[in-house]
Every structure is written in structure tokens, then in C-alpha cells.
Design a protein around this motif. Structure first.
Motif, mmCIF file in Angstrom:
data_model
loop_
_atom_site.group_PDB
_atom_site.id
_atom_site.type_symbol
_atom_site.label_atom_id
_atom_site.label_comp_id
_atom_site.label_asym_id
_atom_site.label_seq_id
_atom_site.Cartn_x
_atom_site.Cartn_y
_atom_site.Cartn_z
ATOM 1 N N SER A 32 0.838 -1.198 0.000
ATOM 2 C CA SER A 32 0.000 0.000 0.000
ATOM 3 C C SER A 32 0.877 1.254 0.000
ATOM 4 O O SER A 32 1.953 1.267 0.583
ATOM 5 C CB SER A 32 -0.909 0.003 1.228
ATOM 6 O OG SER A 32 -1.790 -1.102 1.206
ATOM 7 N N GLY A 33 0.363 2.295 -0.648
ATOM 8 C CA GLY A 33 1.120 3.536 -0.738
ATOM 9 C C GLY A 33 1.974 3.583 -1.985
ATOM 10 O O GLY A 33 2.182 2.572 -2.658
ATOM 11 N N CYS A 34 2.474 4.779 -2.289
ATOM 12 C CA CYS A 34 3.317 4.961 -3.471
ATOM 13 C C CYS A 34 4.056 6.282 -3.335
ATOM 14 O O CYS A 34 3.563 7.213 -2.697
ATOM 15 C CB CYS A 34 2.455 4.970 -4.735
ATOM 16 S SG CYS A 34 3.416 5.037 -6.276
ATOM 17 N N ASN A 35 5.220 6.375 -3.964
ATOM 18 C CA ASN A 35 5.965 7.636 -3.926
ATOM 19 C C ASN A 35 5.661 8.513 -5.139
ATOM 20 O O ASN A 35 6.297 9.536 -5.351
ATOM 21 C CB ASN A 35 7.477 7.388 -3.795
ATOM 22 C CG ASN A 35 8.054 6.607 -4.964
ATOM 23 O OD1 ASN A 35 7.322 6.013 -5.747
ATOM 24 N ND2 ASN A 35 9.366 6.575 -5.065
ATOM 25 N N LEU A 36 4.664 8.114 -5.947
ATOM 26 C CA LEU A 36 4.162 8.955 -7.028
ATOM 27 C C LEU A 36 2.697 9.283 -6.767
ATOM 28 O O LEU A 36 2.030 8.602 -5.977
ATOM 29 C CB LEU A 36 4.294 8.246 -8.382
ATOM 30 C CG LEU A 36 5.697 8.169 -9.004
ATOM 31 C CD1 LEU A 36 5.619 7.463 -10.345
ATOM 32 C CD2 LEU A 36 6.305 9.549 -9.173
ATOM 33 N N HIS A 48 -3.075 5.219 -3.242
ATOM 34 C CA HIS A 48 -3.324 6.575 -2.738
ATOM 35 C C HIS A 48 -4.163 6.593 -1.462
ATOM 36 O O HIS A 48 -3.916 7.411 -0.570
ATOM 37 C CB HIS A 48 -4.015 7.410 -3.805
ATOM 38 C CG HIS A 48 -3.177 7.661 -5.017
ATOM 39 N ND1 HIS A 48 -1.884 8.122 -4.945
ATOM 40 C CD2 HIS A 48 -3.433 7.496 -6.336
ATOM 41 C CE1 HIS A 48 -1.392 8.246 -6.165
ATOM 42 N NE2 HIS A 48 -2.307 7.867 -7.028
ATOM 43 N N LEU A 49 -5.158 5.709 -1.387
ATOM 44 C CA LEU A 49 -6.049 5.700 -0.223
ATOM 45 C C LEU A 49 -5.555 4.765 0.878
ATOM 46 O O LEU A 49 -6.173 4.683 1.943
ATOM 47 C CB LEU A 49 -7.463 5.315 -0.662
ATOM 48 C CG LEU A 49 -8.067 6.188 -1.772
ATOM 49 C CD1 LEU A 49 -9.496 5.748 -2.074
ATOM 50 C CD2 LEU A 49 -8.014 7.662 -1.399
ATOM 51 N N LEU A 50 -4.467 4.049 0.616
ATOM 52 C CA LEU A 50 -3.730 3.259 1.616
ATOM 53 C C LEU A 50 -4.541 2.128 2.247
ATOM 54 O O LEU A 50 -4.327 1.781 3.408
ATOM 55 C CB LEU A 50 -3.172 4.176 2.720
ATOM 56 C CG LEU A 50 -2.266 5.310 2.239
ATOM 57 C CD1 LEU A 50 -1.750 6.116 3.418
ATOM 58 C CD2 LEU A 50 -1.110 4.768 1.417
ATOM 59 N N LYS A 51 -5.437 1.525 1.483
ATOM 60 C CA LYS A 51 -6.127 0.345 2.000
ATOM 61 C C LYS A 51 -5.131 -0.803 2.099
ATOM 62 O O LYS A 51 -4.251 -0.963 1.254
ATOM 63 C CB LYS A 51 -7.289 -0.034 1.088
ATOM 64 C CG LYS A 51 -8.451 0.937 1.142
ATOM 65 C CD LYS A 51 -9.659 0.398 0.400
ATOM 66 C CE LYS A 51 -10.839 1.345 0.529
ATOM 67 N NZ LYS A 51 -12.035 0.809 -0.155
ATOM 68 N N PRO A 214 -9.045 5.867 -17.919
ATOM 69 C CA PRO A 214 -9.115 7.110 -17.139
ATOM 70 C C PRO A 214 -9.620 6.865 -15.719
ATOM 71 O O PRO A 214 -10.702 7.299 -15.329
ATOM 72 C CB PRO A 214 -10.087 7.968 -17.950
ATOM 73 C CG PRO A 214 -10.963 6.992 -18.658
ATOM 74 C CD PRO A 214 -10.080 5.809 -18.976
ATOM 75 N N TYR A 215 -8.789 6.160 -14.943
ATOM 76 C CA TYR A 215 -9.134 5.864 -13.552
ATOM 77 C C TYR A 215 -8.898 7.086 -12.665
ATOM 78 O O TYR A 215 -8.269 8.063 -13.060
ATOM 79 C CB TYR A 215 -8.278 4.711 -13.023
ATOM 80 C CG TYR A 215 -8.576 3.362 -13.623
ATOM 81 C CD1 TYR A 215 -9.769 2.692 -13.339
ATOM 82 C CD2 TYR A 215 -7.662 2.742 -14.468
ATOM 83 C CE1 TYR A 215 -10.031 1.447 -13.877
ATOM 84 C CE2 TYR A 215 -7.921 1.493 -15.014
ATOM 85 C CZ TYR A 215 -9.110 0.851 -14.719
ATOM 86 O OH TYR A 215 -9.361 -0.371 -15.256
ATOM 87 N N TYR A 216 -9.389 6.977 -11.438
ATOM 88 C CA TYR A 216 -9.117 7.938 -10.370
ATOM 89 C C TYR A 216 -9.496 9.352 -10.808
ATOM 90 O O TYR A 216 -10.661 9.627 -11.087
ATOM 91 C CB TYR A 216 -7.659 7.805 -9.939
ATOM 92 C CG TYR A 216 -7.304 8.429 -8.598
ATOM 93 C CD1 TYR A 216 -8.217 8.403 -7.533
ATOM 94 C CD2 TYR A 216 -6.067 9.016 -8.397
ATOM 95 C CE1 TYR A 216 -7.883 8.959 -6.302
ATOM 96 C CE2 TYR A 216 -5.723 9.568 -7.168
ATOM 97 C CZ TYR A 216 -6.635 9.545 -6.130
ATOM 98 O OH TYR A 216 -6.301 10.107 -4.923
ATOM 99 N N LYS A 217 -8.557 10.277 -10.911
ATOM 100 C CA LYS A 217 -8.867 11.674 -11.216
ATOM 101 C C LYS A 217 -8.711 12.016 -12.698
ATOM 102 O O LYS A 217 -8.976 13.145 -13.107
ATOM 103 C CB LYS A 217 -7.973 12.595 -10.389
ATOM 104 C CG LYS A 217 -8.157 12.451 -8.882
ATOM 105 C CD LYS A 217 -7.215 13.378 -8.118
ATOM 106 C CE LYS A 217 -7.397 13.225 -6.622
ATOM 107 N NZ LYS A 217 -6.469 14.103 -5.852
#
Length: 270
Positions: A32-36, A48-51, A214-217
Motif C-alpha cells: 500500500s502507498g506509493c511515492n508517485l 493513494h487511499l492506503l487500503k 481514465p481511472y481515479y482523477k
């Protein structure tokens, strides 16, 4: 990130590149998580939401050993950068417990060269992205205007370490595979990336992916709110053929057999 490791899922992944998944599957661990901050991330729920579930070093090592027992060809560490100290401790425990399959470092490519140098002799297969070569697009899409500099430096170091591929029954045991996700409307970016690969790391394997959605934002940005067109797909295929790039090209209509990090959302954590 804290002292523990947050893992979203771990399983035998059959949808990576043929030399990574091979016959039995890749022992893939999604952290979970990412540096981008990619606005089109298909895995935003955990990137991004860290589930995910918090795991100790011992529990993470046990997951690795279970994947090996299930006949995984490798341990595939997906987005490991921000947990690297904890992962190395877990690997030490797992190797002491009998882990002996190759280690795959599956990364966005946003890495420091100095860290990759420290991984020499630990990682068997590098599997980085080369997402962008222009700072403008990197900043717009991933909030990482310095991506290209760090990415090139890291890839050159990976190539220095692993410029020759070795296989066992069709599965990579040592090597270097560069992934590139084609972004609609930015074929010139792909062309520049392929040219850089051919000139600077010519013996690497390259995986060209067309799974962009076109996922997420990304839906909020008109020019990114679509998939790659047939014309764009054909342009990229021609580029690859003209440059004689080695590796794989994903089908434009690929679904579950795609290379990359796609998996069913109901996949359970080991």
C-alpha cells in the motif's frame, strides 16, 4: 510510513509478462502507498487511499515462504520503495527460513541511483516503469517534475547490474525489463522513451502496455478521459518494429491476460 509493512494483497499472479508469470505465476505482493501521485492510477484504492493490512517483518516473510510453497517462480515486490528497509528485513528472515526463488523489484522507476546500487546482489530481476521523459508531463500526471532525471539514473544503474537475461524453464531468474504505459494523446512521449531505451539500454527487455483507462482523477481532464486509439496503437507498434525493440507489446483490447498490475478486486490477502 511506520515501522510495519502495509500489504493490500499477495497471490500467484498469472497476468504479468510471460517471463515473469511463466507457468505457475509470479508471487506478487502489492504494498500500500506509493511515492508517485499518478492521477490515472488504476490501483488508487491502495496506492493513494492506503487500503491494506499492517504486517510485521515475520508475517511478511511468512507470506513470501507461502508463495514459494505454492510454486511461485519469484517474489514480486510491487511498489516497494517506501517500505524498502522493512522489506529487506523480511527478506532476511524469509531467506533464513528457506526462501530461494528470484526477487523481482517491481517499481514505478522513481528511484535514487544510490538505493539501486545498494540492491546490487539482492535483486535478481528489475521491473521498473519508464513513465515519462519530459518533466512537464511527469508533473502534470504524477506530481513528480523531477521524474525523468531520477528515472534515467536508476535505469542505467539497473542495466549495469542486470544487462543479461537468464531463464529457467521460460521464467526469468535474472534480468531487466522496462515497462512503459502508453498515455493517450502523448505518442511523442512514447517515441522519445523508446528512442532513449534503444540508445542507452539496448539489451533490456521492454514491455509496452496499452491498458490505460481514465481511472481515479483522470476523468476530470478532457485530454486524458479516453483510452488509446487504434491509430495510436498502430503508430507505437510501428515505432517498436522500426527500432527493433525486444520484449512484449500488449494487445489493445487486452483484459485479464494483460501484463501489468491488474487483478480481480476480490483477490484475498494470503
Amino acid at each position: 510510513m511506520g515501522e510495519g509493512i502495509v500489504i493490500y494483497s499477495a497471490f500467484l499472479h498469472g497476468g504479468e509478462e510471460p517471463a515473469i508469470s511463466s507457468k505457475h505465476g509470479s508471487g506478487t505482493i502489492f504494498f500500500s502507498g506509493c511515492n508517485l501521485g499518478c492521477i490515472y492510477c488504476q490501483n488508487y484504492k491502495f496506492s493513494h487511499l492506503l487500503k491494506g493490512s499492517l504486517k510485521s517483518h515475520e508475517e511478511t516473510a511468512a507470506i513470501m515462504l507461502k508463495l514459494q510453497k505454492e510454486k511461485a517462480h519469484n517474489i514480486n515486490l510491487v511498489t516497494p520503495t517506501h517500505f524498502l528497509p522493512q522489506i529487506l528485513q523480511s527478506l532476511h528472515i524469509a531467506i533464513s527460513g528457506g526462501l530461494n526463488i528470484p526477487i523481482v523489484y517491481n517499481t514505478s522507476g522513481y528511484e535514487k541511483k544510490e538505493i539501486i546500487q545498494l540492491l546490487d546482489g539482492i535483486v535478481d530481476v528489475y521491473l521498473p516503469d519508464m513513465k515519462y521523459i519530459s518533466d512537464g508531463l511527469a508533473n502534470e500526471c504524477s506530481n513528480a517534475g523531477s521524474y525523468s532525471f531520477y528515472n534515467k539514473e536508476a535505469l542505467l544503474e539497473m542495466y549495469r547490474q542486470k544487462n543479461k537475461a537468464s531463464y529457467n524453464e521460460g521464467a526469468l531468474t535474472s534480468g531487466f525489463v522496462v515497462r512503459h504505459l502508453v498515455i493517450p494523446g502523448h505518442i511523442e512521449e512514447t517515441a522519445a522513451i523508446l528512442s532513449w531505451i534503444k540508445e542507452n539500454i539496448p539489451d533490456c527487455l521492454t514491455s509496452i502496455m496499452f491498458q490505460y483507462q481514465p481511472y481515479y482523477k483522470a476523468k476530470q481532464i478532457p485530454q486524458l478521459n479516453r483510452t488509446v486509439s487504434v491509430d495510436e496503437y498502430n503508430q507505437v507498434k510501428e515505432l517498436v518494429q522500426n527500432l527493433d525493440i525486444k520484449g512484449w507489446i500488449q494487445d489493445l483490447a487486452a483484459q485479464e491476460d494483460m501484463a501489468g498490475v491488474y487483478f480481480k478486486p476480490d483477490t484475498k490477502l494470503l
